[in-house]
Each structure stands twice: as structure tokens, then as C-alpha cells.
Scaffold this active site. Sequence first.
Site, PDB file in Angstrom:
ATOM      1  N   ASP A   1      34.289   6.605  96.165  1.00 32.37           N
ATOM      2  CA  ASP A   1      32.887   6.859  96.525  1.00 32.37           C
ATOM      3  C   ASP A   1      32.754   6.967  98.053  1.00 32.37           C
ATOM      4  OD1 ASP A   1      30.129   7.229  96.309  1.00 32.37           O
ATOM      5  OD2 ASP A   1      29.696   5.123  95.974  1.00 32.37           O
TER       6      ASP A   1
ATOM      7  N   MET B   1      11.697   0.162  84.579  1.00 32.15           N
ATOM      8  CA  MET B   1      12.721  -0.283  83.624  1.00 32.15           C
ATOM      9  C   MET B   1      12.777   0.697  82.451  1.00 32.15           C
ATOM     10  SD  MET B   1      14.997  -2.385  82.503  1.00 32.15           S
ATOM     11  CE  MET B   1      15.716  -2.617  80.867  1.00 32.15           C
TER      12      MET B   1
END
EC number: 1.1.5.5
Length: 713
Positions: free
Chosen positions: A314, A663
Site C-alpha cells: 500500500d 454503519m
Amino acid sequence: AVPARADGQGNTGEAIIHADDHPENWLSYGRTYSEQRYSPLDQINRSNVGDLKLAWYYTLDTNRGQEATPLVVDGIMYATTNWSKMEALDAATGKLLWQYDPKVPGNIADKGCCDTVNRGAGYWNGKVFWGTFDGRLVAADAKTGKKVWEVNTIPADASLGKQRSYTVDGAVRVAKGLVLIGNGGSEFGARGFVSAFDAETGKLKWRFYTVPNNKNEPDHAVADNVLMSKAYKTWGPKGAWVRQGGGGTVWDSLVYDPVSDLIYLAVGNGSPWNYKYRSEGIGSNLFLGSIVALKPETGEYVWHFQATPMDQWDYTSVQQIMTLDMPVNGEMRHVIWHAPKNGFFYVLDAKTGEFLAGKNYVYQNWANGLDPLTGRPIYNPDGLYTLTGKFWYGIPGPLGAHNFMGMAYSPKTHLVYLPAHQIPFGYKNQVGGFKPHPDAWNVGLDMTKNGLPDTPEARTAYIKDLHGWLLAWDPVKMETVWKIDHKGPWNGGVLATGGDLLFQGLANGEFHAYDATNGSDLYKFDAQSGIIASPMTYSVNGKQYVAVEVGWGGIYPISMGGVGRTSGWTVNHSYIAVFSLDGKAKLPALNNRGFLPVKPPAQYDQKVVDNGYFQYQTYCQTCHGDNGEGAGMLPDLRWAGAIRHQDAFYNVVGRGALTAYGMDRFDTSMTPDEIEAIRQYLIKRANDTYQREVDARKNDKDIPENPTLGINP
Ligand SMILES: O=C(O)c1cc(C(=O)O)c2c(n1)C(=O)C(=O)c1cc(C(=O)O)[nH]c1-2
Ligand SMILES: [Ca+2]
């Protein structure tokens, strides 16, 4: 001599180029196109900064990470905030002039890796422009806040499959009448691209893909030629990138340089991260981990420099690109300075991309240096963990040695001030080859192996490896001249000023001014919340102000678990703080150490806890923290009321009872039994850690994750 510049800039472009003629304004993300984050304002200086006071503050309605650098245009501040909202404020008083909420749907939060942040707006010819987390670009009238146009920056055909994910959180830049915008998503499955829109109409001018078409076919876009002739052959033709897009998102730096008249794309990591799975372990994978230079009018490819071939860590090269003139072997050259995640500082010729110099600015263990001619890394073979198949404790980890936090350059000291950190990471191949999980990070790694075992030895050893510094880096000598050791990682960006000052907010909730010549600490303000954004400065009616967005967040506190609190309690109170020498504002007293945990239910089913841990690390860890522990921003699930009842928990996790708050629902990713296993696991974690959390709050001097406190004895 002032180098010749391209024309066609219009009034705003000329104003950004000649920013020093009107230092009261801050017209572009890094102030000028060269993104040096230096302002010549010097009313606040080393002799008086000790008297700095809060002039005003403006409370934000999103208590999540605030990463933006506000703009100031003729006395009006334009500040973007989490959830892609815009606040236009009177820059002298903080009075709200207008605000704009693009109403990003809450369930989109888990389509991005790293908090629903926004790094800032662009300004051009009476309009402000900013991106929204769900992929739109909004243009609003700067005076009234009325929408002028809006476009979806993500074309329908960019989404080739279920795992594809595009979010926009980077700061918008505008040059030559073009609004430039990239996106994020490489942790999920994305094929990176950058788009340029006409600032007046919102019409798409060009779009440049940063990695090849998976069939090596034309996209009928400007990158076709270079992708098909140069880039495609650097990829394994049957790797998982064909399904996952390859990555290469441009989620942070994307700059125009009026001297070279080029646009630089700072290109991100591979999708999936795992190089063996992504590309069959072959090829350098252009243009991952690269800077790519384009012609502004057309988006045509000009040159590239790849800092991290074969990315598997990454190691995005998306970090800040600074342009300026410097002496190289006795000759003035127009160069790029770049300190990407991989830990090396690069000097490149801005016109040609020629590698001029490179040196590690912090300790790193993945490369044994750079080839002095090409700048290509000389790999440590053990660091190529996807090829060895072995566990790799990587430094830097995926959060890099430097992330989105702005670095600054002072032309008075000739030093770069670099907010650097050390956050190691355990890399290990996903068991059984690449298998994507919908609604989770799909990086091709075993997500339990990056987790930290909850033993005193493991925690203490890891915490000892966490560091945060402000480096004063000399880019001619390529060495650190001095540094400030912060309590821990993930501190804010840096502003340098003509008053020989550096301003930086810290993860521990302090805002500081340092002497730019030697790092002496000249001023400290208790901001009551971690700061990750970069400060800026401006003046109104001859009075200088310094501003910073306050609000702890971004990827570090959401993913790290309890060890993300090494700097302090880091509770989130989000607001814009503005300082002046004669300020009279005062923050209300606030709880700045988190709430007392609620005693958890004692019963859990040990038989399902192990599977709960796997599910948690796969689906929940990257937002709610490693091993079930929060670090001050999103809810710490150990103390969530919902874990007390199976139905309540399923309503939230399975059916999406809290989607409005960010969420998402997971009933298409996990079975009810798997969701229940997570609940059992969280109850166990709550029981295992309850007493140490209570004890930590009895200590009024120190911080919860200090290994010397006996909390992690
Ligand atoms: O690969 C990507 O597409 C992507 C996107 C983003 C983002 O959009 O914020 C981040 C990253 N990667 C990333 O690697 C990273 O460290 C990171 C930190 C942050 C943040 O705001 O705290 N965003 C991102
Ligand atoms: Ca990434």
C-alpha cells in the site's frame, strides 16, 4: 529570473500564481500551485507567538476526522468537513454565511477505506468546488452557496463488478479553467482515474486512467495509447487485477505546475495489494506508486516516474507534490519534491521526470536503498512477502512514513518540514489465494495476521515501534537537520510562515508553534481533540489569523485499535479553530478522555469466539479498530449497548438500523451466525479488557496505552 509561465490562466489563475502579491488570501489547497504551504505573512512571529489566542471557533456537526485546509478568499473562509459538507464563514468572526450539505448517504462510509473525510475545496472565478464521498463534484456560487452545477465524477462503466468502489475525499484543484479531481477505492477494487471538468459548465474535458484496461482494449480515453503501448505489458495478464481493477487511485495529490505547464498525478497502490495474486508476481505494474505528468488541456501523457514498482505494501505515491527551483550540482533546476509513503524523499526534474536524487527520510526495512541512476528501489528480498509467502513486519506499513498531512517548505530556511511517522504492519498472504469479501477491504492479505495479539509483550513491543516526528529535512544535503519527537504517530500537517514559524496540530490534541530555524517550542494550545489537518493563515483588515480544522480521525484511529491512543485519549470534538494575537474566544470545558466503559455481560460462547475474531478482523477491524478496541472516534464496540442482545446487534449489523450514521448493513456479506459470532467475540473482548480501561481512567496524568503505566504491564 522568474521563469516564463503558460498563459490562459484567467484572473483566478493569475492570482494563485502571484499569491505573494495578496498574501491575505489562501486561494488553493497548498496556497500556491507549488503547494509549499508557506505564507509570507509575518505579523505573528517568533517574538509574539507566545501571546497567540483563540480568536473564534466554529463547531462542526460531524464528530469525525477533519482533514481539510480551508480556503480564504477576500475575507470569506471556505471549509469542507467530514461527510463532504461545506461551511462558508466570515473569516474575521467565524459567522456562518452559508452552508451546503450534499447529503451523502450514510451507508456509503464503508465504501471508502479511511473515514468519510474531505481535504478541501477549490476556488475559481467566483465559484467553489468540492468532491463528495459518494463521487460527485459540486460547484457552488462562492457568495450565495447556490449550486451552479453538479456532476457524478464516476462513469457507470468504471464499476465493472461488485467489489468496485469509488469515493472522493481529496482536495479539488483548479487550473486553466479545469477542475481536477481523482478518487479513492484501491482497498476494495477500483481502477484509478483522474477527471478534468470545465469550471464554468461542469462538462468533462478529459479522463485519464492510471492503470491499463483489463483486456488491453481502448477505453476511448486519452490514456489509451500509453496504457496499451507501455503499461499493459507490465502486468501479469491473468492476475486478480483483471477483476479488481488494479488500483492506482489518485486520492490526494494532483497538482498543476505553471512553470512546466504540466499536471502531476500522484498515483496510489495496487488493487488488491497482494502482488502475487494481483499480477501473478510479475511486472512493475505501471502506473502504481508513480507520479504521472500530463498536458493540462488534453490530459495527454508526458512522462512518469515509478517510486514503488511491484507495490505490495500500500505504498501509494499519492502524497504531496511540491514544485520549486533548487540547485542541483551547482545548477538551478525546476524540480518536484515528493515524500511518499515508502519512506524515501525524491527530487525529480519537473519537466522530464528525470530522477535527480532520493534518500530515505526515516528508517525503513523494505529496500536497501535506491539505484543512484534510476531511483528504482533495491529490494530487500524478505520484504517481497507475497513472493516469499512468509510473514513480513513492514516498516513503513500501509499508513506510510508520511500520509496526507501537508509538509511545508520555508524559502527562508530552505528546509522542508515533514510530518513523518512510523507505524509498522504485519503483512501475510491471504490463505488459499485471492478471495474477495463484499463490503470489506479486499487486499489479498490475512487480516488476522496484521492484528496485534493482546499480550503485554506484544503490545509493549509494538507501542515501542510507534513514532511520530516533525522532521526538518534539507533537500539539498538530503538529511534531517533537526527533528521534534512527538508522543506518537498521526499528527497534523505543517504550515510555515514568514514569521519564521511552523504551526502543527498533534494527535494528542495540542496545537503548537515552533521556531522554523531550530524547532524550539514557542506556543501550545489545548485543542481538546486530536488534530490531523494542515493549518493555514490569512489576514482580514490587516490582522493575521492562523486557522486549523480540529477533529481526530482518518485511517489511524479507526483501524489501529487501542494502540491508536498512544498520544492521548484523542476524543473527537470537531471544530474550526482560528487564532490571532488579540483573540478573546474560549472553548467550553469538555470531556477529553472518553467515557467510562459500561460493564459488559459476563456470558459468551467460547466455541464461536475464534470465528468471531476472523469475521471481525475481516469486516469490522478497519473501521472499529484492531481486536475490538476503538481509538477515540468511531464507537468502541466493547461498550456498545447493542452487543447485549442478539436481536439488537443483528438489527444494527445485519439490517442496517444505523445506516444514517454511517454503519452499513452486512446481511449480504455475512450469515446471521457469523454476525452472532462477532457479538460473542466482542463480549469476550469487553470482559478481557474492562478492568484495564477503568484503571486507565483513574490515572489523570497519563494516557491509556502507555506501557510504563501498568495498564499494559
Ligand atoms: O487506495 C486508495 O484508494 C486509498 C484511498 C484513501 C482515501 O480515499 O482516503 C486512503 C488510502 N488509500 C490510503 O492508503 C491511506 O493510507 C489513507 C489514509 C487516509 C486518511 O484520510 O486518513 N485516506 C487514505
Ligand atoms: Ca490505499
